[in-house]
Design a protein around this motif. Structure first.
Motif, short mmCIF file in Angstrom:
data_model
loop_
_atom_site.label_atom_id
_atom_site.label_comp_id
_atom_site.label_asym_id
_atom_site.label_seq_id
_atom_site.Cartn_x
_atom_site.Cartn_y
_atom_site.Cartn_z
N ALA A 39 0.90 -1.17 -0.02
CA ALA A 39 -0.12 -0.02 0.27
C ALA A 39 0.87 1.19 0.26
O ALA A 39 0.30 2.37 0.28
N GLY A 40 2.31 1.07 -0.22
CA GLY A 40 3.04 2.28 -0.21
C GLY A 40 3.68 2.86 1.03
O GLY A 40 4.40 3.72 1.18
N ALA A 41 3.72 1.88 2.27
CA ALA A 41 4.41 2.20 3.33
C ALA A 41 5.85 2.34 3.15
O ALA A 41 6.67 1.57 2.11
N SER A 57 10.40 5.68 17.45
CA SER A 57 9.50 6.33 16.65
C SER A 57 9.36 7.87 17.17
O SER A 57 8.87 8.80 16.26
N ASP A 58 9.56 8.22 18.31
CA ASP A 58 9.79 9.46 18.69
C ASP A 58 10.86 10.56 18.02
O ASP A 58 10.42 11.80 17.83
N ARG A 59 11.59 9.71 17.23
CA ARG A 59 12.78 10.61 16.44
C ARG A 59 12.04 10.89 15.18
O ARG A 59 12.88 11.53 14.29
N TRP A 60 11.10 10.44 14.66
CA TRP A 60 10.54 10.79 13.46
C TRP A 60 9.45 11.74 13.59
O TRP A 60 8.71 11.89 14.45
N LEU A 61 9.03 12.48 12.40
CA LEU A 61 8.03 13.50 12.30
C LEU A 61 6.57 12.71 12.41
O LEU A 61 6.63 11.70 12.06
N PRO A 62 6.00 13.05 13.42
CA PRO A 62 4.46 12.49 13.52
C PRO A 62 3.78 12.19 12.14
O PRO A 62 3.31 11.42 12.20
N GLU A 63 3.81 13.26 11.32
CA GLU A 63 3.30 12.76 10.06
C GLU A 63 3.68 11.85 9.13
O GLU A 63 3.23 11.39 8.11
N LYS A 64 5.13 11.10 9.73
CA LYS A 64 5.70 10.39 8.71
C LYS A 64 5.72 9.05 9.38
O LYS A 64 6.49 8.14 9.11
N ARG A 65 4.97 8.81 10.44
CA ARG A 65 5.13 7.70 11.18
C ARG A 65 3.84 7.28 11.59
O ARG A 65 2.76 8.00 11.82
N LEU A 86 -6.06 -5.10 7.34
CA LEU A 86 -7.35 -4.34 6.77
C LEU A 86 -7.11 -2.72 6.84
O LEU A 86 -7.79 -1.97 6.32
N ASP A 87 -6.49 -2.46 7.83
CA ASP A 87 -5.97 -1.03 8.21
C ASP A 87 -5.08 -0.36 7.57
O ASP A 87 -4.81 0.92 7.53
N CYS A 88 -4.38 -1.35 6.68
CA CYS A 88 -3.42 -0.83 6.11
C CYS A 88 -3.49 -0.31 4.66
O CYS A 88 -3.06 -0.88 3.60
N THR A 89 -4.45 0.63 4.39
CA THR A 89 -4.76 1.16 3.11
C THR A 89 -3.80 2.21 2.70
O THR A 89 -3.01 2.87 3.47
N PRO A 90 -3.78 2.42 1.38
CA PRO A 90 -2.88 3.49 0.84
C PRO A 90 -3.15 4.81 1.42
O PRO A 90 -2.07 5.60 1.98
N GLU A 91 -4.40 5.23 1.76
CA GLU A 91 -4.58 6.42 2.17
C GLU A 91 -4.08 6.53 3.97
O GLU A 91 -3.73 7.79 4.26
N THR A 92 -3.91 5.57 4.58
CA THR A 92 -3.47 5.62 5.95
C THR A 92 -1.81 5.27 5.88
O THR A 92 -1.24 6.15 6.64
N VAL A 93 -1.25 4.35 5.21
CA VAL A 93 0.21 4.21 5.36
C VAL A 93 1.12 4.51 4.18
O VAL A 93 2.20 4.66 4.46
N ALA A 94 0.60 5.29 2.97
CA ALA A 94 1.45 5.71 2.08
C ALA A 94 2.50 6.75 2.24
O ALA A 94 2.15 7.65 3.32
#
Length: 241
Positions: A39-41, A57-65, A86-94
């Motif tokens: 899905a593009g993660a 994960s705290d070292r990553w930008l919130p919008e990138k994790r 089922l939660d790993c849609t392109p809209e969620t994880v890309a």
């Protein structure tokens, strides 16, 4: 290629790791990893400890994790996602990195992280796994089931059997242990009714009690994703290309 099946991480010999380790956790970690990368993660980074996942994960930008994980099948409190593919849609994880911790699959990945090559497989990307092994021809292959808290699991063994069955049909392997024959036998008996096998499996029963019937249906689908997760560095999986 010499192929062996190990039902749990603990049964995988550390003093003789396979050249290519194939980690299997059908319900649900390796199904989720394949689905997220498809899905593009950007990558999936796995952890056995929740505190370490949060720290890294705290070292990553919130919008990138995305923090994802389960304990006992239930989503970790405060995380963005559980362990449902089922939660790993392109809209969620890309374009995001999935920071993942699970009860069993992450432990299996740690066990074999020093193998020359580490890939992950599930029923959804079984054929992509087979094709990679036929193309690269590693001298030794270990199909490593994640099991459940150190015990045997039907769903991981039947997936190992599905991979071994295809490789054996191609006259591409020699059998390394009796577990290979047992896994193939399980697969040939249940290949046309994997969902029912998953429903009978102890972990399948656990997920049904958590109202995860749709996850079971998805995890029982075969060869629907043409994606192969491969270890880029210890605990970090990316899409093979």
């Amino acid at each position: 290629m010499k192929l062996s099946v190990y039902h749990t991480p603990e049964l995988t010999p550390l003093d003789n790791l396979p050249e290519c380790a194939v980690v299997i956790d059908v319900l649900r970690a390796t199904t989720t990893i394949a689905t997220a990368l498809n899905a593009g993660a950007e990558a999936v980074q796995t952890f056995s400890e929740i505190d370490k996942l949060i720290d890294v994960s705290d070292r990553w930008l919130p919008e990138k994790r995305l923090r994802a994980g389960e304990r006992g099948g239930s989503q970790v409190e405060g995380f963005d996602l559980g362990n449902s593919p089922l939660d790993c849609t392109p809209e969620t994880v890309a374009d995001k990195r999935l920071f993942l911790t699970t009860t069993n699959g992450t432990r299996a990945l740690q066990r074999v992280e020093n193998s020359t090559t580490v890939i992950t497989s599930a029923m959804v990307n079984r054929q992509a796994t087979v094709r990679y092994l036929l193309d690269t021809k590693p001298e030794t292959i270990g199909l490593v089931g994640s099991g459940w808290q150190g015990g045997y699991s039907l769903e991981d063994t039947v997936c190992a059997g599905a991979i071994a069955h295809s490789l054996l049909a191609a006259n591409a392997i020699t059998v390394g242990n009796d577990e290979v024959i047992a896994a193939i036998a399980l697969y040939t008996q249940w290949q046309d009714n994997l969902l029912e096998l998953f429903r009978q499996a102890s972990h399948g029963q656990r997920l049904l009690r958590l109202n995860c019937e749709e996850d079971l249906k998805y995890c029982a689908e075969t060869d629907i994703l043409d994606v192969l997760p491969i270890q880029k560095e210890p605990s970090v999986l990316v899409k093979f290309s």
